[in-house]
Design a protein around this motif. Structure first.
Motif, PDB file in Angstrom:
ATOM      1  N   LYS A 176       0.859  -1.186   0.000  1.00  0.00           N
ATOM      2  CA  LYS A 176       0.000   0.000   0.000  1.00  0.00           C
ATOM      3  C   LYS A 176       0.894   1.235   0.000  1.00  0.00           C
ATOM      4  CE  LYS A 176      -3.804  -2.218   2.375  1.00  0.00           C
ATOM      5  NZ  LYS A 176      -4.621  -2.257   3.571  1.00  0.00           N
ATOM      6  N   THR A 177       0.371   2.337  -0.501  1.00  0.00           N
ATOM      7  CA  THR A 177       1.127   3.581  -0.479  1.00  0.00           C
ATOM      8  C   THR A 177       0.906   4.292   0.859  1.00  0.00           C
ATOM      9  OG1 THR A 177      -0.639   4.946  -1.377  1.00  0.00           O
ATOM     10  CG2 THR A 177       0.837   3.847  -2.976  1.00  0.00           C
ATOM     11  N   LEU A 178       1.757   5.266   1.127  1.00  0.00           N
ATOM     12  CA  LEU A 178       1.566   6.068   2.339  1.00  0.00           C
ATOM     13  C   LEU A 178       0.215   6.783   2.289  1.00  0.00           C
ATOM     14  CD1 LEU A 178       5.158   7.518   2.774  1.00  0.00           C
ATOM     15  CD2 LEU A 178       4.028   5.777   4.185  1.00  0.00           C
ATOM     16  N   ALA A 179      -0.190   7.216   1.101  1.00  0.00           N
ATOM     17  CA  ALA A 179      -1.505   7.865   0.955  1.00  0.00           C
ATOM     18  C   ALA A 179      -2.622   6.874   1.274  1.00  0.00           C
ATOM     19  CB  ALA A 179      -1.670   8.423  -0.450  1.00  0.00           C
ATOM     20  N   ASP A 180      -2.474   5.625   0.834  1.00  0.00           N
ATOM     21  CA  ASP A 180      -3.491   4.600   1.101  1.00  0.00           C
ATOM     22  C   ASP A 180      -3.699   4.385   2.597  1.00  0.00           C
ATOM     23  OD1 ASP A 180      -3.839   4.080  -1.621  1.00  0.00           O
ATOM     24  OD2 ASP A 180      -2.467   2.359  -1.614  1.00  0.00           O
ATOM     25  N   ILE A 181      -2.607   4.338   3.347  1.00  0.00           N
ATOM     26  CA  ILE A 181      -2.741   4.023   4.778  1.00  0.00           C
ATOM     27  C   ILE A 181      -3.132   5.250   5.606  1.00  0.00           C
ATOM     28  CG2 ILE A 181      -1.274   1.994   4.694  1.00  0.00           C
ATOM     29  CD1 ILE A 181       0.994   3.640   5.828  1.00  0.00           C
ATOM     30  N   GLY A 182      -2.856   6.436   5.109  1.00  0.00           N
ATOM     31  CA  GLY A 182      -3.354   7.675   5.714  1.00  0.00           C
ATOM     32  C   GLY A 182      -2.977   7.901   7.163  1.00  0.00           C
ATOM     33  N   LEU A 183      -1.735   7.619   7.523  1.00  0.00           N
ATOM     34  CA  LEU A 183      -1.325   7.783   8.925  1.00  0.00           C
ATOM     35  C   LEU A 183      -1.385   9.228   9.392  1.00  0.00           C
ATOM     36  CD1 LEU A 183       1.688   5.340   9.187  1.00  0.00           C
ATOM     37  CD2 LEU A 183      -0.635   5.034  10.026  1.00  0.00           C
ATOM     38  N   ARG A 184      -1.028  10.141   8.521  1.00  0.00           N
ATOM     39  CA  ARG A 184      -1.018  11.547   8.924  1.00  0.00           C
ATOM     40  C   ARG A 184      -2.429  12.017   9.269  1.00  0.00           C
ATOM     41  NH1 ARG A 184       2.323  15.651   5.409  1.00  0.00           N
ATOM     42  NH2 ARG A 184       3.958  14.388   6.294  1.00  0.00           N
ATOM     43  N   LYS A 185      -3.388  11.602   8.478  1.00  0.00           N
ATOM     44  CA  LYS A 185      -4.774  12.017   8.702  1.00  0.00           C
ATOM     45  C   LYS A 185      -5.399  11.271   9.883  1.00  0.00           C
ATOM     46  CE  LYS A 185      -8.966  12.964   6.131  1.00  0.00           C
ATOM     47  NZ  LYS A 185      -9.616  12.886   4.831  1.00  0.00           N
ATOM     48  N   ARG A 186      -5.188   9.944   9.944  1.00  0.00           N
ATOM     49  CA  ARG A 186      -5.829   9.118  10.982  1.00  0.00           C
ATOM     50  C   ARG A 186      -5.196   9.271  12.362  1.00  0.00           C
ATOM     51  NH1 ARG A 186      -5.933   3.177  10.362  1.00  0.00           N
ATOM     52  NH2 ARG A 186      -3.918   3.447   9.417  1.00  0.00           N
ATOM     53  N   LEU A 187      -3.849   9.247  12.414  1.00  0.00           N
ATOM     54  CA  LEU A 187      -3.161   9.221  13.709  1.00  0.00           C
ATOM     55  C   LEU A 187      -2.302  10.453  13.967  1.00  0.00           C
ATOM     56  CD1 LEU A 187      -1.933   5.498  13.682  1.00  0.00           C
ATOM     57  CD2 LEU A 187      -4.043   6.419  14.647  1.00  0.00           C
ATOM     58  N   ARG A 188      -2.215  11.331  12.968  1.00  0.00           N
ATOM     59  CA  ARG A 188      -1.332  12.501  13.053  1.00  0.00           C
ATOM     60  C   ARG A 188       0.115  12.071  13.252  1.00  0.00           C
ATOM     61  NH1 ARG A 188      -3.382  17.226  12.687  1.00  0.00           N
ATOM     62  NH2 ARG A 188      -1.982  18.286  14.100  1.00  0.00           N
ATOM     63  N   VAL A 189       0.499  11.040  12.492  1.00  0.00           N
ATOM     64  CA  VAL A 189       1.853  10.494  12.505  1.00  0.00           C
ATOM     65  C   VAL A 189       2.433  10.654  11.105  1.00  0.00           C
ATOM     66  CG1 VAL A 189       3.179   8.349  12.674  1.00  0.00           C
ATOM     67  CG2 VAL A 189       1.420   8.856  14.364  1.00  0.00           C
ATOM     68  N   THR A 190       3.675  11.107  11.031  1.00  0.00           N
ATOM     69  CA  THR A 190       4.346  11.325   9.763  1.00  0.00           C
ATOM     70  C   THR A 190       5.486  10.326   9.585  1.00  0.00           C
ATOM     71  OG1 THR A 190       3.847  13.682   9.843  1.00  0.00           O
ATOM     72  CG2 THR A 190       5.650  13.025   8.405  1.00  0.00           C
ATOM     73  N   ILE A 191       5.558   9.697   8.411  1.00  0.00           N
ATOM     74  CA  ILE A 191       6.683   8.825   8.096  1.00  0.00           C
ATOM     75  C   ILE A 191       7.809   9.720   7.579  1.00  0.00           C
ATOM     76  CG2 ILE A 191       7.519   6.909   6.666  1.00  0.00           C
ATOM     77  CD1 ILE A 191       5.446   6.088   8.814  1.00  0.00           C
TER      78      ILE A 191
ATOM     79  N   ASN B  36       2.900  10.745  21.219  1.00  0.00           N
ATOM     80  CA  ASN B  36       3.058   9.429  21.835  1.00  0.00           C
ATOM     81  C   ASN B  36       1.783   8.601  21.712  1.00  0.00           C
ATOM     82  OD1 ASN B  36       5.717   9.950  22.519  1.00  0.00           O
ATOM     83  ND2 ASN B  36       5.177  10.766  24.518  1.00  0.00           N
ATOM     84  N   SER B  37       0.630   9.245  21.802  1.00  0.00           N
ATOM     85  CA  SER B  37      -0.626   8.496  21.676  1.00  0.00           C
ATOM     86  C   SER B  37      -0.796   7.967  20.252  1.00  0.00           C
ATOM     87  CB  SER B  37      -1.828   9.347  22.094  1.00  0.00           C
ATOM     88  OG  SER B  37      -1.965  10.460  21.242  1.00  0.00           O
ATOM     89  N   GLY B  38      -0.474   8.774  19.252  1.00  0.00           N
ATOM     90  CA  GLY B  38      -0.547   8.320  17.869  1.00  0.00           C
ATOM     91  C   GLY B  38       0.445   7.208  17.579  1.00  0.00           C
ATOM     92  N   LEU B  39       1.641   7.323  18.137  1.00  0.00           N
ATOM     93  CA  LEU B  39       2.660   6.282  17.937  1.00  0.00           C
ATOM     94  C   LEU B  39       2.254   4.978  18.618  1.00  0.00           C
ATOM     95  CD1 LEU B  39       5.897   8.422  18.358  1.00  0.00           C
ATOM     96  CD2 LEU B  39       4.872   7.593  16.222  1.00  0.00           C
ATOM     97  N   GLU B  40       1.600   5.082  19.770  1.00  0.00           N
ATOM     98  CA  GLU B  40       1.120   3.868  20.454  1.00  0.00           C
ATOM     99  C   GLU B  40       0.047   3.176  19.617  1.00  0.00           C
ATOM    100  OE1 GLU B  40       2.116   2.205  23.176  1.00  0.00           O
ATOM    101  OE2 GLU B  40       3.769   3.640  23.372  1.00  0.00           O
ATOM    102  N   GLN B  41      -0.839   3.953  19.023  1.00  0.00           N
ATOM    103  CA  GLN B  41      -1.868   3.359  18.148  1.00  0.00           C
ATOM    104  C   GLN B  41      -1.217   2.709  16.926  1.00  0.00           C
ATOM    105  OE1 GLN B  41      -5.285   5.942  17.311  1.00  0.00           O
ATOM    106  NE2 GLN B  41      -4.600   7.196  19.034  1.00  0.00           N
ATOM    107  N   LEU B  42      -0.215   3.358  16.381  1.00  0.00           N
ATOM    108  CA  LEU B  42       0.505   2.817  15.237  1.00  0.00           C
ATOM    109  C   LEU B  42       1.203   1.509  15.606  1.00  0.00           C
ATOM    110  CD1 LEU B  42       1.639   3.012  12.377  1.00  0.00           C
ATOM    111  CD2 LEU B  42       3.405   4.541  13.268  1.00  0.00           C
ATOM    112  N   ARG B  43       1.800   1.478  16.764  1.00  0.00           N
ATOM    113  CA  ARG B  43       2.519   0.289  17.228  1.00  0.00           C
ATOM    114  C   ARG B  43       1.593  -0.914  17.362  1.00  0.00           C
ATOM    115  NH1 ARG B  43       6.915   1.180  21.334  1.00  0.00           N
ATOM    116  NH2 ARG B  43       6.123   3.198  20.849  1.00  0.00           N
ATOM    117  N   ALA B  44       0.310  -0.686  17.607  1.00  0.00           N
ATOM    118  CA  ALA B  44      -0.660  -1.767  17.795  1.00  0.00           C
ATOM    119  C   ALA B  44      -1.095  -2.400  16.467  1.00  0.00           C
ATOM    120  CB  ALA B  44      -1.868  -1.253  18.544  1.00  0.00           C
ATOM    121  N   ILE B  45      -0.793  -1.740  15.343  1.00  0.00           N
ATOM    122  CA  ILE B  45      -1.195  -2.267  14.041  1.00  0.00           C
ATOM    123  C   ILE B  45      -0.264  -3.398  13.640  1.00  0.00           C
ATOM    124  CG2 ILE B  45      -1.479  -1.724  11.593  1.00  0.00           C
ATOM    125  CD1 ILE B  45      -2.100   1.178  12.489  1.00  0.00           C
ATOM    126  N   GLU B  46      -0.833  -4.494  13.186  1.00  0.00           N
ATOM    127  CA  GLU B  46      -0.003  -5.628  12.781  1.00  0.00           C
ATOM    128  C   GLU B  46      -0.142  -5.924  11.316  1.00  0.00           C
ATOM    129  OE1 GLU B  46      -0.275  -9.011  15.312  1.00  0.00           O
ATOM    130  OE2 GLU B  46      -0.430  -7.756  17.068  1.00  0.00           O
TER     131      GLU B  46
END
Length: 94
Positions: free
Chosen positions: A38-53, A84-94
């Motif tokens: 998937k692309t970074l746009a597909d996963i939408g981390l910035r929008k969903r979790l406010r996390v930037t790759i 930290n909250s966004g990163l914790e949510q990201l860490r939970a994704i498998e």
């Protein structure tokens, strides 16, 4: 150090964490299976979790400030910046 070790034991994808402040940090982790092909746009981390790759390490290459169209591959190592909250949510994704 104990917290760092505990987090690495809980998540097989987690590699490293740097605390920037009490509220923000940077983590390094293997691409979760849910993100592969998937692309970074597909996963939408910035929008969903406010996390930037910030970067992708792919073998010996490093892609700094990857474009939203960058496709993630199995084995990629991602470097993410966020709350930290966004990163914790990201860490939970498998």
């Amino acid at each position: 150090m104990a917290i760092k070790l505990a987090r690495s034991l809980v998540s097989a994808n987690f590699l490293e964490q740097i605390s920037l402040s009490p509220d923000y940090g940077i983590i390094e982790f293997f691409t979760p299976q849910a993100f592969v092909n998937k692309t970074l746009a597909d996963i939408g981390l910035r929008k969903r979790l406010r996390v930037t790759i910030l970067a992708i390490r792919r073998g010996k290459d490093i892609i700094v400030a990857p474009a939203p169209e960058e496709k993630l591959l199995n084995g990629d190592v991602l470097v993410a910046l966020g709350s930290n909250s966004g990163l914790e949510q990201l860490r939970a994704i498998e």
